[in-house]
Write a protein that holds these residues in place. Structure first.
Motif, mmCIF file in Angstrom:
data_model
loop_
_atom_site.group_PDB
_atom_site.id
_atom_site.type_symbol
_atom_site.label_atom_id
_atom_site.label_comp_id
_atom_site.label_asym_id
_atom_site.label_seq_id
_atom_site.Cartn_x
_atom_site.Cartn_y
_atom_site.Cartn_z
ATOM 1 N N GLY A 162 0.823 -1.194 0.000
ATOM 2 C CA GLY A 162 0.000 0.000 0.000
ATOM 3 C C GLY A 162 0.865 1.256 0.000
ATOM 4 N N HIS A 163 1.982 1.197 0.709
ATOM 5 C CA HIS A 163 2.897 2.346 0.767
ATOM 6 C C HIS A 163 3.536 2.575 -0.605
ATOM 7 C CE1 HIS A 163 5.462 5.296 2.639
ATOM 8 N NE2 HIS A 163 6.553 4.679 2.191
ATOM 9 N N ASP A 164 3.956 1.506 -1.274
ATOM 10 C CA ASP A 164 4.541 1.628 -2.613
ATOM 11 C C ASP A 164 3.526 2.176 -3.611
ATOM 12 O OD1 ASP A 164 6.964 0.704 -1.726
ATOM 13 O OD2 ASP A 164 6.655 -1.363 -2.413
ATOM 14 N N ALA A 165 2.276 1.763 -3.495
ATOM 15 C CA ALA A 165 1.226 2.253 -4.395
ATOM 16 C C ALA A 165 1.008 3.747 -4.178
ATOM 17 C CB ALA A 165 -0.072 1.476 -4.168
ATOM 18 N N ASP A 166 1.037 4.185 -2.914
ATOM 19 C CA ASP A 166 0.891 5.617 -2.624
ATOM 20 C C ASP A 166 2.054 6.409 -3.209
ATOM 21 O OD1 ASP A 166 -1.470 5.175 -1.294
ATOM 22 O OD2 ASP A 166 -0.578 5.213 0.718
ATOM 23 N N ASN A 167 3.268 5.874 -3.087
ATOM 24 C CA ASN A 167 4.449 6.546 -3.647
ATOM 25 C C ASN A 167 4.348 6.648 -5.167
ATOM 26 O OD1 ASN A 167 5.667 7.036 -1.213
ATOM 27 N ND2 ASN A 167 7.020 5.240 -1.292
ATOM 28 N N THR A 168 3.860 5.582 -5.795
ATOM 29 C CA THR A 168 3.711 5.576 -7.247
ATOM 30 C C THR A 168 2.668 6.606 -7.674
ATOM 31 O OG1 THR A 168 4.316 3.250 -7.338
ATOM 32 C CG2 THR A 168 3.183 4.141 -9.252
ATOM 33 N N LYS A 169 1.553 6.656 -6.949
ATOM 34 C CA LYS A 169 0.507 7.627 -7.270
ATOM 35 C C LYS A 169 1.028 9.060 -7.097
ATOM 36 C CE LYS A 169 -3.492 4.761 -6.161
ATOM 37 N NZ LYS A 169 -4.650 4.570 -5.265
ATOM 38 N N GLN A 170 1.768 9.296 -6.002
ATOM 39 C CA GLN A 170 2.312 10.631 -5.748
ATOM 40 C C GLN A 170 3.346 10.991 -6.805
ATOM 41 O OE1 GLN A 170 1.271 12.897 -3.502
ATOM 42 N NE2 GLN A 170 2.688 14.297 -4.505
ATOM 43 N N SER A 171 4.174 10.032 -7.180
ATOM 44 C CA SER A 171 5.188 10.259 -8.204
ATOM 45 C C SER A 171 4.528 10.580 -9.549
ATOM 46 C CB SER A 171 6.080 9.016 -8.329
ATOM 47 O OG SER A 171 7.020 9.192 -9.349
#
Length: 88
Positions: free
Chosen positions: A3-12
């Protein structure tokens, strides 16, 4: 962690989208400024050409050559023919 990686990808992705939009806006603004500058210079050049043509006509009138065949007109015709031959 997924979930943290998905948030980082969305923010990126969001950051990249904003960056690209800003870059495109800057490019559009610069293009518009350059276009306006070029058009202004073309207009100025056109005005200068008009003034030059008027000055030439005024000089021809002063010299009494308006409407008559002059040696310079003959030379110009030869130059025009030469230019046409060169471009062929």
């Amino acid at each position: 962690m997924d979930g943290h990686d998905a948030d980082n990808t969305k923010q990126s992705t969001a950051d990249m989208t904003v960056f690209v939009q800003n870059l495109l806006q800057q490019m559009q603004t610069r293009f518009q400024t350059m276009s306006e500058s070029i058009i202004s210079k073309i207009d100025d050049m056109g005005n200068r050409i008009d003034e030059l043509e008027q000055s030439i006509n005024d000089l021809r009138i002063e010299m009494g050559q308006e409407g008559s065949s002059s040696p310079s007109a003959t030379v110009k015709s030869k130059d025009d023919t030469k230019s046409a031959d060169d471009s062929a």
